[in-house]
Design an enzyme around this catalytic site. Structure first.
Site, PDB file in Angstrom:
ATOM      1  N   ASP A   1       2.485  -0.201  12.054  1.00 59.16           N
ATOM      2  CA  ASP A   1       2.411  -1.527  12.673  1.00 59.16           C
ATOM      3  C   ASP A   1       3.678  -2.354  12.468  1.00 59.16           C
ATOM      4  OD1 ASP A   1       2.141  -1.883   9.953  1.00 59.16           O
ATOM      5  OD2 ASP A   1       0.415  -3.228  10.090  1.00 59.16           O
TER       6      ASP A   1
ATOM      7  N   THR B   1       4.225   2.758   5.623  1.00 58.44           N
ATOM      8  CA  THR B   1       2.829   2.348   5.783  1.00 58.44           C
ATOM      9  C   THR B   1       2.154   3.299   6.754  1.00 58.44           C
ATOM     10  OG1 THR B   1       1.367   0.659   6.711  1.00 58.44           O
ATOM     11  CG2 THR B   1       3.641   0.652   7.495  1.00 58.44           C
ATOM     12  N   ILE B   2       0.899   3.644   6.484  1.00 53.27           N
ATOM     13  CA  ILE B   2       0.203   4.552   7.396  1.00 53.27           C
ATOM     14  C   ILE B   2      -0.183   3.855   8.698  1.00 53.27           C
ATOM     15  CG2 ILE B   2      -0.719   5.896   5.469  1.00 53.27           C
ATOM     16  CD1 ILE B   2      -3.500   4.668   6.196  1.00 53.27           C
ATOM     17  N   ASP B   3      -0.135   2.509   8.728  1.00 49.36           N
ATOM     18  CA  ASP B   3      -0.652   1.760   9.874  1.00 49.36           C
ATOM     19  C   ASP B   3       0.233   1.843  11.109  1.00 49.36           C
ATOM     20  OD1 ASP B   3      -2.701   0.987   8.196  1.00 49.36           O
ATOM     21  OD2 ASP B   3      -1.780  -0.943   7.693  1.00 49.36           O
TER      22      ASP B   3
ATOM     23  N   ARG C   1      -5.579  -1.602   9.848  1.00 47.14           N
ATOM     24  CA  ARG C   1      -5.545  -3.063   9.783  1.00 47.14           C
ATOM     25  C   ARG C   1      -5.750  -3.635  11.184  1.00 47.14           C
ATOM     26  NH1 ARG C   1      -0.696  -5.831   6.437  1.00 47.14           N
ATOM     27  NH2 ARG C   1       0.410  -4.955   8.220  1.00 47.14           N
TER      28      ARG C   1
ATOM     29  N   GLY D   1       0.817  -1.208   0.000  1.00 48.71           N
ATOM     30  CA  GLY D   1       0.000   0.000   0.000  1.00 48.71           C
ATOM     31  C   GLY D   1       0.849   1.255   0.000  1.00 48.71           C
TER      32      GLY D   1
ATOM     33  N   ARG E   1       0.989  -5.399  -5.805  1.00 51.65           N
ATOM     34  CA  ARG E   1       1.160  -6.646  -5.056  1.00 51.65           C
ATOM     35  C   ARG E   1       1.408  -7.745  -6.080  1.00 51.65           C
ATOM     36  NH1 ARG E   1      -0.262  -5.046   0.010  1.00 51.65           N
ATOM     37  NH2 ARG E   1      -1.810  -3.385   0.170  1.00 51.65           N
TER      38      ARG E   1
ATOM     39  N   ASP F   1       5.118  -4.856   6.263  1.00 50.36           N
ATOM     40  CA  ASP F   1       5.612  -6.165   6.658  1.00 50.36           C
ATOM     41  C   ASP F   1       5.585  -7.177   5.527  1.00 50.36           C
ATOM     42  OD1 ASP F   1       2.869  -6.315   6.592  1.00 50.36           O
ATOM     43  OD2 ASP F   1       2.634  -7.272   8.542  1.00 50.36           O
TER      44      ASP F   1
END
Length: 328
Positions: free
Chosen positions: A134, A130-132, A176, A15, A76, A107
């Site tokens: 994580d 990544t904006i997450d 997520r 993403g 992807r 990840d």
């Protein structure tokens, strides 16, 4: 056996996130500074497999630090999941005379890098994009700060409508399985409740809390819902449950969606991406490989890929406490 680095390739995968262009720019200009060649790879690992390369120099990346997304595109790649696909990617890297690779992503991107390195012993350094937020081993990921600001701005606007009509808004945000965006944006926007995967609040407790807010004199409420939260995974079903059990409010749902991944990166993300991009080239020149370059306590640091996805995401308990206190 170490290889003298003369040519580096850079790609973005998974993403997109605001600041990826700033990271690419930093990698390219760091290569120029150290008199190294640099190639960009279009469409991530799929571009590696198809040999979709472009030569980059300091002027190729002018005027992109302020742009969201990634000009190298992202994709992807199912082919990269196969041994044959990764072999084609390796052959293309060698054919171009590329000595090392910088991957910018999350990840999934790093998991692909680990397998690729195991099979082909190829120097790779990753940047967390990544904006997450994580990824283990870094306090912040590229794009997270921008996404937070986007969410807070959106909730501020939603609150105007909520207050005008005495409404209860459920606002779903990305992340997520991580609640970082929901928790921090919820505090920043003054949400009455925040639902995150790390804490399963339960529907009944949520309704009871909202009833207390109503009794305390609140005429409108905002509930921020992380997309991975247990009771918030079906946010429209949750809205129906609240309507059935809390008739005092008119309940509305807003799903912010992909607006959180777009837009010009914040100053923080531009600086972070620049620091990490320079750090990636520095690491390769020092002989480091199979690592992610991240930020810990405001210091650029290196972490093995194998440690970037270990364990579950842990949120700051003090932040959770602050959210509880400030929402009364």
């Amino acid at each position: 056996m170490s290889v003298k680095i003369k040519k580096i390739a850079v790609l973005t995968s998974g993403g997109d996130s605001p600041g990826m262009n700033a990271a690419i720019r930093a990698v390219v200009r760091s290569c120029t500074y150290h008199q190294l060649e640099c190639l960009g790879v279009y469409r991530g690992y799929q571009g590696l497999i198809e040999g979709d390369f472009v030569t980059l120099n300091a002027r190729s990346v002018k005027n992109i630090i302020n742009r969201g997304g990634t000009f190298l595109k992202s994709a992807r790649s199912k082919e990269f999941l196969s041994v044959e696909g990764r072999k084609r990617a390796f052959d293309n890297l060698k054919a171009e005379g590329i000595d090392a690779l910088v991957t910018i992503g999350g990840d999934g991107t790093f998991a692909g890098a680990v397998v690729f390195n195991e099979e082909h012993n190829f120097p790779i350094v990753g940047l967390p994009g990544t904006i997450d937020n994580d990824i283990n081993g870094t306090d912040f990921t590229i794009g997270y700060d921008t996404a937070l600001n986007t969410v807070v701005e959106a909730i501020d606007k939603i609150r105007d409508t909520a207050h005008s009509h005495n409404r209860l808004f459920l606002v779903e945000v990305m992340g997520r399985d991580a609640g970082d965006i929901a928790l921090n944006a919820g505090i920043g926007a003054g949400a009455e409740e925040i639902l995150i995967p790390e804490q399963n609040m339960g529907k009944d407790r949520l309704v009871a809390s909202l009833k207390r807010s109503k009794e305390a004199g609140k005429s409108s409420s905002i509930v921020v819902v992380a997309e991975g939260d247990q009771i918030g995974k079906n946010i429209f079903g949750l809205a129906d449950y609240i309507r059935e059990n809390l008739t005092e409010y008119e309940v509305k749902v807003t799903v912010l969606g992909h607006i959180q991944r777009g837009g010009a990166p914040s100053c923080y993300d531009r600086v972070l991406a620049s620091r990490l991009g320079v750090g990636a080239v520095d690491a390769l020149l020092k002989g480091e490989r199979d690592i992610m370059v991240g930020i810990v306590n405001n210091k650029v640091t290196s972490v093995p890929f194998t440690e970037t996805s270990k364990g579950e995401n842990e949120l700051d308990k003090e932040l959770i406490r602050v959210a509880d206190i400030t929402s009364v």
